[in-house]
Design a protein around this motif. Sequence first.
Motif, PDB file in Angstrom:
ATOM      1  N   LEU A 127      40.995  16.627 -16.407  1.00 18.67           N
ATOM      2  CA  LEU A 127      40.573  15.918 -15.193  1.00 18.67           C
ATOM      3  C   LEU A 127      39.808  16.915 -14.329  1.00 18.67           C
ATOM      4  N   GLN A 128      38.525  16.661 -14.199  1.00 18.06           N
ATOM      5  CA  GLN A 128      37.660  17.512 -13.375  1.00 18.06           C
ATOM      6  C   GLN A 128      37.224  16.682 -12.166  1.00 18.06           C
TER       7      GLN A 128
ATOM      8  N   LYS B 245      48.572  19.905  -6.897  1.00 19.42           N
ATOM      9  CA  LYS B 245      47.518  18.957  -6.524  1.00 19.42           C
ATOM     10  C   LYS B 245      47.391  17.875  -7.599  1.00 19.42           C
ATOM     11  N   ILE B 246      46.511  18.106  -8.581  1.00 16.40           N
ATOM     12  CA  ILE B 246      46.250  17.056  -9.576  1.00 16.40           C
ATOM     13  C   ILE B 246      47.056  17.244 -10.850  1.00 16.40           C
ATOM     14  N   GLU B 247      47.877  18.288 -10.915  1.00 18.93           N
ATOM     15  CA  GLU B 247      48.603  18.561 -12.167  1.00 18.93           C
ATOM     16  C   GLU B 247      49.545  17.424 -12.558  1.00 18.93           C
ATOM     17  N   PRO B 248      50.278  16.800 -11.603  1.00 20.54           N
ATOM     18  CA  PRO B 248      51.136  15.671 -12.021  1.00 20.54           C
ATOM     19  C   PRO B 248      50.320  14.509 -12.603  1.00 20.54           C
ATOM     20  N   LEU B 249      49.181  14.213 -11.988  1.00 20.39           N
ATOM     21  CA  LEU B 249      48.360  13.102 -12.464  1.00 20.39           C
ATOM     22  C   LEU B 249      47.811  13.387 -13.858  1.00 20.39           C
TER      23      LEU B 249
ATOM     24  N   TYR C 194      38.927  20.942  -7.793  1.00 19.21           N
ATOM     25  CA  TYR C 194      40.187  20.901  -8.556  1.00 19.21           C
ATOM     26  C   TYR C 194      39.933  20.472  -9.997  1.00 19.21           C
ATOM     27  N   VAL C 195      40.569  21.169 -10.924  1.00 22.30           N
ATOM     28  CA  VAL C 195      40.419  20.833 -12.345  1.00 22.30           C
ATOM     29  C   VAL C 195      41.705  21.225 -13.066  1.00 22.30           C
ATOM     30  N   ALA C 196      42.101  20.405 -14.030  1.00 28.65           N
ATOM     31  CA  ALA C 196      43.273  20.747 -14.848  1.00 28.65           C
ATOM     32  C   ALA C 196      43.159  20.069 -16.203  1.00 28.65           C
TER      33      ALA C 196
ATOM     34  N   SER D 291      45.170  25.141 -15.293  1.00 27.29           N
ATOM     35  CA  SER D 291      44.886  24.627 -13.955  1.00 27.29           C
ATOM     36  C   SER D 291      44.209  25.675 -13.092  1.00 27.29           C
ATOM     37  N   SER D 292      43.515  25.185 -12.076  1.00 28.80           N
ATOM     38  CA  SER D 292      42.920  26.074 -11.069  1.00 28.80           C
ATOM     39  C   SER D 292      43.907  26.334  -9.932  1.00 28.80           C
TER      40      SER D 292
END
Lengths: 766, 166
Positions: free
Chosen positions: A287-288, A269-273, A213-215, A228-229
């Motif tokens: 964030l990777q 997934k990690i987009e909110p963070l 996950y990466v964004a 985002s991925s």
Amino acid sequence: MSDDKGRDFEVVNRSVPRRDGRAKVSGRALYVSDVKLPGMAYAKVLRSPYAHARIVSMDTSKAESRPGVYNVLRGDDLEGLNPYFGHAVKDHPLVAIDKVRYAGEPVAAVIAEDELTAYEALEFIHVEYEELPAVMEPQEALEPSAPLLHQREFEAGALRGFEGEVTAGRGTNLCQEHHIKWGDVDEAFAKAAAVVVAEYYFPMAYAYAMEPYVAIAEVGDQGVTIYSSAQHPFMVRHDLKTIFDMPVSQIRLIVPFVGGGYGSKSYTKIEPLVSACAWKARRPVKLQLSVEEAMLTTRGDDALTWMRTAVDADGKIIARQAKIYMNTGAYAENSPLVCEKSSNRCVGPYAIPNVQIDNQMVYTNTVPASSFRGFGCAQVTMAGESQIDELAAKIGMDPYEFRVHNAAQPKQEFFPGMRPFDGTLTQDLKIVADNLGWKEPLPDGHGRSIGCSASDAGAYPLTSTAVRVHADGSASLMIGSTELGQGSHTVLPQIVAEELGVPFDLVRVVSSDTAITPYDRSTGASRTTTLMGRAVQEASREAMEQMVRMAADVLGVKESEIATVRGGITCGEAKLTWSEVLTRYYRLPDGEVIGRAYIRKDGDFAQLPVFWEAASTGIEVSVDEETGKVTMEKLGTCGDVGLAINPALAEGQDIGAATTGMGIGMFEELEFDRNQLLNGNLLEYRLPRFSDMPRTVKLELVQNRDGVGPYGAKGGGEASLNSLPANIANAVYAATGARIRRAPLTPEKVWRAIRDARAARGENES
Amino acid sequence: MSKDRPALVELRFELNGKDVAVECEPQQTLSEVLRGRLNLTGAKISCEVQVCGACTVLVDALPVSSCTYLAYEAQGRSVTTIEGLEGRDRTLHPIQQCFIDEFAFQCGFCTPGMILSAKALLDDNPDPTDDEIIHHMDGNLCRCTGYVPILKAIRKAAAVMKEARG
């Protein structure tokens, strides 16, 4: 084959080379991992060491004062944001608030000038926890005395994807339940000629999208922009709309190439963070995650299935009952829908007059579970297709013949209220059986099996697209479908080229930017070729309708006098290409026409599922009885795809799915030692490798054009995973007489089962 | 850059046929230097424990996992990345072309590492058996293709390269 006007296909139904080929073999294909923005900062995440604990206090001052650190994001400092997300159940805080619910949950994020600085600062954050009792198994979590994971009541997400109520947040650990009932199972079992009853387990599995996950997020005057991925950028947009209380027009998701998804990158997934980090740090933040962190982010739902199936004296299946416990881990994610789908998928692909399925999806203190290729079907097909072989053995029927005898027939409404079956399972099964040499004798220690499945696929039909035809005769296709490797950037422009009669190479794909490309609900559930494919076909036709009106205008004739031909129009002696129509209409060799299409739950798509995703798979294995090692010698698949827009890509989906099914059937399982994930890295989580592949592989497609997609197409890409774990259990049984009902069939499990089977037969151990 | 960082060292090596000089920290890996400092993002980072092969590059014609290979170890050596395979006239290397022809990738994340591992094999053993290909490639993971199309692509590339040599 030909289109609906009787013209032979020129572009469709051909294995044209992948559109992304050159980019991907040259290293130039851009993934979010490769993107850098000017002034970008980097975030690293501090994760909980406890499975269940209250956060008593947190001191981030030392970390914040380190050189190069901009900010630390923490759960008690999110004022101005709505920090809970979830398209089904809003139960997921973007970073832990007050408590942690699984080991590995994010509790803080450091934002710094580079990754190493951020990483080094993590150890300077001091968190005091008060450990709480944890619960790791669904049945334990349903006990009245079990520790409760969620204390809040939840708002159901508007886009949860199913019509039933959300049962999460009612003072128990029950996340969702689903029940199906028709006929009278008790009466049917009472009069059955034979019954098999047993319990089966499908493991927690990790999708291993090779790109973790990466964004990258940026929060500015124009709103929020995120690279985002994500598989479903429009679904993520909806979650972020709530977090930032902004209109969707101000939330922009951009998805370039995605390094594998398999469902694990569906939904948020990690987009909110990462967007909260960007909001806090007032600069772009990347964030990777690592693979180890990805394994702590999402997994597939494991399932314990108690099932019984009954036949009458003629070998017809008369009843099936199942009770399923599924484990969504700490958060609901997409598991409420997995609960519904796995219940539905207990039935097919057989026509069964008496059915009762009771399914409970339960919160536990494990890594959150969500979509994973197969989506509930793989979980219950381990039970269903194992049980079919057990029943066949019990009544002395060949397992292939038994399946053919009971398979749902074309156009049969085998699931009341759902779309009648649109596949041909008996044909699929025969192809695989023939390719395996079903009746031929086998060497000692070899076993073979066949299986099939049918999933209510296609998710929800809400899709739109635009086809822009330019005055030079080229075209741009605007799609919200993401390219995960499945080949949508090749298949969809094939349809444009076929319809407009323009060369394939002149159709450019513009994809997956919510500020630019029209809405598409999701890229999953094997839906893109069917739903987006149909939208692309209709939008191409709508562009041509507009160009016919333009041609009538420039020629001074009625529209009815104009006939369309491949690549343009004719009118009497006059013959114009689309380029000539547009150039004459605009009186300049430039400009364009925009064809549009909107697919909704209406017309051909009024009845769900959009299509039944059906396939048959068969294997031959050899088993080393001394070590328990299983080797797959042969694999046969048959995808029931309606029409393959690109046959090579469709077959590629089948073998890829079957390989993951083989992995779960033979080695893959996330294991917990009490409260901690034991094998959360690729050294210890065993994936299929080159040397695991069978030397004989036969991939076939059945193309009866019986789907609602373009030219009769249906989706593929999951079905050949679904039956593979049961294929392995059944083939090992055929080879050794040992019945194993828990996947994966690791050498140790197989060795023990062979020993136990020998003991049960009264043989001495050698 | 933080003040407590180690001093930079100068690193010189041959990269895709050209000499390069770049400063790096002594603990930096080759992939960090290639991706972060030289903007060559073809080598992909996935497992970070030498299991998946996505970060494979060639150092003096041998495949290495650039995610764990210290950049400093490349000092004075010859490094080939996926970006160095295309000809000056933009023709693809036969292995690259055969990967396209045989549909030997889907998401593409493993592909640069796969192609470079295959190159190391075929440069050393121009006519490998299937067993030799499988043995050599077993350290490169792919989650999309089921490997069979990759095996076909490498087999075909061996034949094409053999024919080109005459």
